[in-house]
Scaffold this active site. Structure first.
Site, PDB file in Angstrom:
ATOM      1  N   LYS A 189       6.714 -10.037  29.478  1.00 53.46           N
ATOM      2  CA  LYS A 189       7.210 -10.726  28.280  1.00 53.46           C
ATOM      3  C   LYS A 189       8.187  -9.833  27.494  1.00 53.46           C
ATOM      4  O   LYS A 189       8.378  -8.670  27.832  1.00 53.46           O
ATOM      5  CB  LYS A 189       6.032 -11.185  27.410  1.00 53.46           C
ATOM      6  CG  LYS A 189       5.038 -12.093  28.164  1.00 53.46           C
ATOM      7  CD  LYS A 189       5.580 -13.490  28.435  1.00 53.46           C
ATOM      8  CE  LYS A 189       4.848 -14.254  29.513  1.00 53.46           C
ATOM      9  NZ  LYS A 189       3.538 -14.770  29.184  1.00 53.46           N
TER      10      LYS A 189
HETATM   11  C1  LIG Z   1       2.294 -15.616  29.695  1.00 59.52           C
HETATM   12  C2  LIG Z   1       1.960 -16.905  29.058  1.00 59.52           C
HETATM   13  C3  LIG Z   1       0.734 -17.127  28.421  1.00 59.52           C
HETATM   14  C4  LIG Z   1      -0.422 -16.179  28.519  1.00 59.52           C
HETATM   15  O1  LIG Z   1      -0.168 -14.918  28.032  1.00 59.52           O
HETATM   16  P1  LIG Z   1      -1.237 -13.744  28.306  1.00 59.52           P
HETATM   17  O2  LIG Z   1      -0.892 -12.718  27.292  1.00 59.52           O
HETATM   18  O3  LIG Z   1      -1.008 -13.288  29.715  1.00 59.52           O
HETATM   19  O4  LIG Z   1      -2.588 -14.321  28.112  1.00 59.52           O
HETATM   20  C5  LIG Z   1       0.562 -18.305  27.736  1.00 59.52           C
HETATM   21  N1  LIG Z   1       1.519 -19.243  27.695  1.00 59.52           N
HETATM   22  C6  LIG Z   1       2.697 -19.091  28.316  1.00 59.52           C
HETATM   23  C7  LIG Z   1       3.725 -20.157  28.205  1.00 59.52           C
HETATM   24  C8  LIG Z   1       2.949 -17.919  29.032  1.00 59.52           C
HETATM   25  O5  LIG Z   1       4.111 -17.784  29.688  1.00 59.52           O
END
Ligand SMILES: *Cc1c(COP(=O)(O)O)cnc(C)c1O
Length: 393
Positions: A189
């Site tokens: 991210k």
């Molecule tokens: C990555 C992601 C999540 C989950 O994030 P984590 O920190 O891995 O739990 C939730 N929603 C979307 C749209 C994502 O891309």
């Protein structure tokens, strides 16, 4: 030939030093660095509260729980997302209602949302409690329309902002609009701590509940109130909470990532502009920015192949990119196609036709701040060569 990965975090000596300092200090779990990270994040977003968690999934679960979602309730969201957005609804014994997307933004289509809410029967109407808008790829959802519909139907808004840092909607930061907003710091991210997440909210009541539930249902208020008069081993459990706290080891990375988050975005934006310009006359659709005055995080750059004009399909395109040493991905396999969601709710492929059609054409190209100009040129050239070879005679 060196392989260009689909995603890579950018970290520097600052992150390494801060983690080393955390280890040397002996305080590795939730402590002073988490407090620093939360304060800086709340300030950056302009939210009253910023609460760390160990993942966005945990954050979405806690936000829904704090909004009072429980067994038998309905939460509306999009099928064009990662399963985490919807699984948290199931954690609480509630059911998702999926609404198809706008093919331009891949976001929840506000018109379809309005229609779906208006055709709900009395049973559904009494059960529907919240909406989870997902800001796909880092482009904000139509929040004005979503807020209006939420207001009309008395629904809480819990935003999935896993892609949306930084991101604005009509001049407001994402993280300041809904009842609560959840960010992800998963390694791919736009702010990476390996694993981690943050919930922002202006609601004191929600913040209090989230703080209690993220650490075993231990009440901090009671703790603080009696700290002076009770021995320091004393605590009170007021609910069956979870173990969702972020350790200082992760916050140490986050503190420094946050300072770079705007620079990272500027680099991704420049890459996106380069791609869009270079792909102009190719048989594909480049991402469309709905409100150019708003900040798009450019977490993802998703092209949609014009399959009608091609002899190759999306899967072959991805294989050919891999042969040229370039990593790509697909965002997302719509939830209604996955065995769990399909079988649990009896979905057919055609139930969400826009999501399905977008999925068939979608390829996410590498877009991250560590990419060099040479990397970007390499991706552009590969896409051009593959699509020129693959074009229908
Ligand atoms: C990555 C992601 C999540 C989950 O994030 P984590 O920190 O891995 O739990 C939730 N929603 C979307 C749209 C994502 O891309």
């Amino acid at each position: 030939m060196n392989f260009l990965p689909f995603a890579l975090p950018e970290t520097g000596e600052e992150e390494i030093e801060e983690v080393a300092d955390t280890i040397r200090s002996g305080w590795m779990t939730t402590g002073p660095k988490v407090a620093r990270f939360e304060t800086a994040f709340a300030e950056y977003i302009g939210a009253r509260y910023a609460l760390t968690v160990n993942s966005a999934t945990a954050g979405l679960h806690l936000a829904l729980e704090a909004a009072g979602i429980g067994s038998g309730d309905i939460v509306v969201t999009t099928p064009y997302t990662f399963t985490a957005s919807a699984e948290v609804i199931r954690y609480l014994g509630a059911d998702p209602v999926f609404v198809d997307i706008d093919p331009v933004t891949f976001n929840l289509d506000p018109l379809r949302l309005q229609n779906r809410l208006s055709v709900m029967n009395a049973d559904e109407k009494s059960r529907v409690k919240a909406i989870i808008p997902v800001h796909f790829g880092g482009q904000a959802c139509a929040m004005t329309e979503i807020q209006r519909l939420a207001g009309e139907h008395g629904l809480a808004i819990i935003e999935d902002a896993a892609h949306a840092l930084p991101c604005t909607y009509r001049g407001k930061n994402i993280g300041t609009i809904g009842d609560a907003t959840v960010f992800s710091f998963y390694v791919t991210k736009t702010l990476a701590t390996g694993e981690g997440g943050m919930i922002t909210t202006d609601s004191e009541e929600m913040a209090k509940r989230i703080k209690i539930m993220r650490l075993h249902g231990i009440s901090r208020d009671i703790w603080d109130r009696y700290m002076t008069s009770k021995p320091n081993w004393y605590y009170e459990v007021v609910a069956p909470g979870f173990k969702y706290n972020m350790p200082d080891l992760m916050a140490a990375i986050g503190i420094h990532q946050l300072r770079k988050v705007d620079r990272f975005q500027q680099r991704r934006k420049a890459i996106a502009e380069q791609y869009t310009l270079a792909f102009k006359s190719l048989p594909l659709r480049t991402p469309i920015v709905k409100n150019p005055e708003d900040v798009h995080s450019w977490h993802l750059y998703v092209i949609q192949l014009a399959l009608e004009k091609l002899v190759i399909n999306r899967d072959v395109f991805i294989e050919k990119m891999a042969e040229k040493g370039i990593g790509t991905s697909v965002h997302f396999i719509p939830l209604h196609l996955h065995p769990y969601w399909r079988d649990r709710y009896g979905f057919a492929q055609e139930d969400f036709p826009v999501a399905y059609d977008c999925f068939r054409r979608a390829v996410s190209l590498p877009i991250y701040s560590k990419m060099t100009d040479v990397d970007v040129e390499r991706v552009i050239k590969a896409v051009k060569v593959i699509l020129c070879e693959g074009v229908r005679a």
